[in-house]
Scaffold this motif. Structure first.
Motif, PDB file in Angstrom:
ATOM      1  N   PRO A 331       0.896  -1.317   0.060  1.00  0.00           N
ATOM      2  CA  PRO A 331       0.033  -0.152  -0.160  1.00  0.00           C
ATOM      3  C   PRO A 331       1.053   1.089  -0.021  1.00  0.00           C
ATOM      4  O   PRO A 331       1.846   1.110   0.861  1.00  0.00           O
ATOM      5  N   PRO A 455      -7.908   0.184  -4.241  1.00  0.00           N
ATOM      6  CA  PRO A 455      -6.566   0.276  -3.556  1.00  0.00           C
ATOM      7  C   PRO A 455      -5.329   0.098  -4.530  1.00  0.00           C
ATOM      8  O   PRO A 455      -4.285   0.581  -4.172  1.00  0.00           O
ATOM      9  N   HIS A 486      -2.943   4.108  -1.543  1.00  0.00           N
ATOM     10  CA  HIS A 486      -3.208   3.547  -2.878  1.00  0.00           C
ATOM     11  C   HIS A 486      -1.950   3.231  -3.357  1.00  0.00           C
ATOM     12  O   HIS A 486      -0.876   3.845  -3.408  1.00  0.00           O
TER      13      HIS A 486
END
Length: 553
Positions: A331, A455, A486
């Motif tokens: 992430p 994501p 993201h």
């Protein structure tokens, strides 16, 4: 050879001309480079040379355009075909046959050339553009860069006196771009071919231009001059010119070699300084309460990875597109996939978004196996902005496109339109997506994808058709997205974009990962993929002008 006399073009339904008061001349055997911000009418000017504007596009042309003495107002495109060869931004729209060899021969067949002449020219062009190994391949099975080379080759075989090229290197890797530009140089210098070319990646082409035509913006008259003179006042310029402006060099350098000759004092000033680099994010979900452009944060990704690829192999037709690929994406991480055309970058993105099924190995995005997940469920986990943004756009207006994106993503009505307004002010609701510039279509496609707040965001050659200002806005947007959790994976040939944005660079060759590491280490170690600033200031490890500017201040 090419002459514009006070030319203005107004399209049907438009309030203002697309271009106004264009007046310049390109002599025979010169390469003229058309530059300017996105949307100022460069494609319109190029289309006027071949007669596509206004005979094919519609609208009204005031003034006069002549090519080899032929007035385009009275000569339609088919009556200019023996003189002008054109390659637009979208190679697929040019293809009319099934295989590479047939496509190279088609233009000569239309002109009625003898079979022996056709055979010889096809072989010459296959060698010139490095296409010999692809001669029997279906054009539909080629990578974007390979298609670009075939499109250029198809207009070279008839030996036109004038070549009109719109973003000819945008889909090419650095080595392939150099090959194409070397061919153009040979045509100009040895055969006297006249070339008018629009290109946003000025770092690749400006040093080859004999003259530059700058379209500054709406209502401003074009500026014609020597490359260094125009770059001194142009609103768009390559990194090496930006570095020259920062250092106060005069005349401005156009090549890495010129800049390196003057860079010793600058390297001394930077010797005791270190470039600031974006640290790769820790593999943790974003903090609660963060907001993206005034909206809620994205769906929380897994603590470890938003994407995981293990021993992935993909076979497409007779081609082994990927083999034994391992990749994880955390992430908030920005990963650049780089490598020559046909290395497997787009195939890897396709596997991550479920468009391509593995032959062996595994792919996971979050808790989903992409190729086994319904699109309506996958859209909230991963979004792809494809190499051709129009593949994602199917409605008749911008408003309808945004409304469909809201519905598909289950978002509040107006979500997509609000994001588009922040990214691309001034585009009206009733504009048809096909009437947008390449960069504007990309931005619309990105807004459509971001509406679902996935994501994982995938981008395939996202800077095609973007000028430097638009690219800077894209980098700012993607950094904000990464900061909020993201993950970004982009396949790109744009080494400057990778230097600006990527935490990691993954190099692919023949479907295999050959390097995977921090961007600064991977790109600086590669002569092909190093950005201009890195080459100028080597052995110091500076990647961008922004880093140098910040350090000096």
């Amino acid at each position: 050879m090419i002459r514009f006399e006070n030319v203005s073009v107004t399209y049907d339904g438009a309030d203002e001309p697309a271009v106004r008061a264009v007046d310049f001349e390109v002599p025979e055997g010169e390469l003229a480079l058309l530059v300017g911000p996105s949307g100022v009418g460069k494609s319109t000017v190029l289309g006027a040379v071949s007669g596509l504007v206004p005979h094919f596009t519609g609208g009204t042309l005031h003034g006069r355009v002549t090519v080899a003495g032929r007035d385009t107002r009275t000569h339609k495109p088919r009556e200019l075909a023996d003189v002008v060869g054109t390659v637009g931004q979208d190679p697929l729209s040019h293809f009319v046959t099934d295989t590479v060899e047939d496509e190279l021969a088609y233009g000569m067949e239309s002109l009625g050339l003898a079979p022996d002449v056709m055979r010889r020219r096809v072989e010459e062009t296959l060698d010139l553009l490095g296409l010999a190994d692809l001669r029997d391949r279906p054009v539909s099975a080629l990578s974007g860069g390979q298609r670009q080379r075939v499109a250029i080759g198809s207009v070279l075989t008839p030996h036109p006196r004038v070549l009109v090229l719109d973003e000819p290197t945008s889909a090419l890797d650095p080595a392939a771009a150099e090959e194409v530009l070397a061919v153009l140089q040979r045509l100009v210098h040895d055969l006297g071919t006249t070339v008018l070319m629009a290109e946003h990646r000025l770092e690749r082409v400006v040093q080859y231009a004999d003259r530059v035509v700058l379209l500054p913006g709406p209502g401003e008259r074009p500026l014609l001059g020597a490359p260094a003179e125009v770059m001194a006042v142009s609103p768009v310029f390559p990194p090496v010119v930006d570095l020259g402006r920062l250092a106060g060099w005069s005349p401005l350098p156009l090549t890495v070699r010129d800049a390196r000759r003057r860079a010793a004092p600058l390297r001394e000033r930077l010797a005791d300084l270190e470039p600031r680099r974006e640290a790769a994010p820790a593999p943790a979900p974003p903090p609660a309460g963060r907001r993206l452009f005034g909206r809620a944060k994205p769906d929380a990704p897994s603590p470890a990875h938003v994407a995981e690829v293990r021993s992935l192999a993909v076979r497409r037709d007779r081609v082994q597109a990927l083999r034994h690929v391992d990749l994880t994406v955390a992430p908030g991480e920005a990963v650049a996939l780089m490598g020559r055309n046909g290395a497997g970058k787009s195939t890897l993105l396709g596997a991550l978004v479920g468009l391509v099924a593995p032959s062996s190995g595994s792919v996971r995005t979050g808790d989903a196996v992409p190729h086994r997940t319904r699109p309506r469920d996958l859209v909230r986990r991963v979004g792809l902005v494809p190499q051709e943004p129009r593949d994602l756009l199917y409605a008749d207006t911008v408003a309808a496109e945004c409304a469909a994106a809201d519905q598909d993503a289950g978002a509040e009505p107006g979500t997509c339109r609000a994001l588009l307004s922040e990214l691309l002010p001034g585009v009206s609701d009733d504009t048809h997506p096909r009437d947008l510039s390449e960069g504007q279509r990309l931005t619309l496609a990105l807004a459509v994808v971001l509406t679902a707040r996935p994501p994982l965001i995938l981008l395939d050659e996202p800077t095609r058709g973007l000028d430097y200002a638009a690219k800077a806005r894209l980098v700012t947007l993607l950094r904000a997205l990464a900061a909020e959790g993201h993950a970004i994976v982009l396949a790109t040939h744009d080494v400057e974009l990778a230097a600006e944005l990527a935490h990691r660079v993954v190099l692919l060759a023949e479907g295999e990962v050959i390097a995977d590491g921090p961007a600064a280490e991977v790109v600086v170690a590669s002569p092909s993929f190093a950005p201009q600033v890195a080459k100028v200031l080597a052995p110091q490890h500076w990647l961008t002008v922004a880093q140098v500017r910040e350090a000096l201040s």
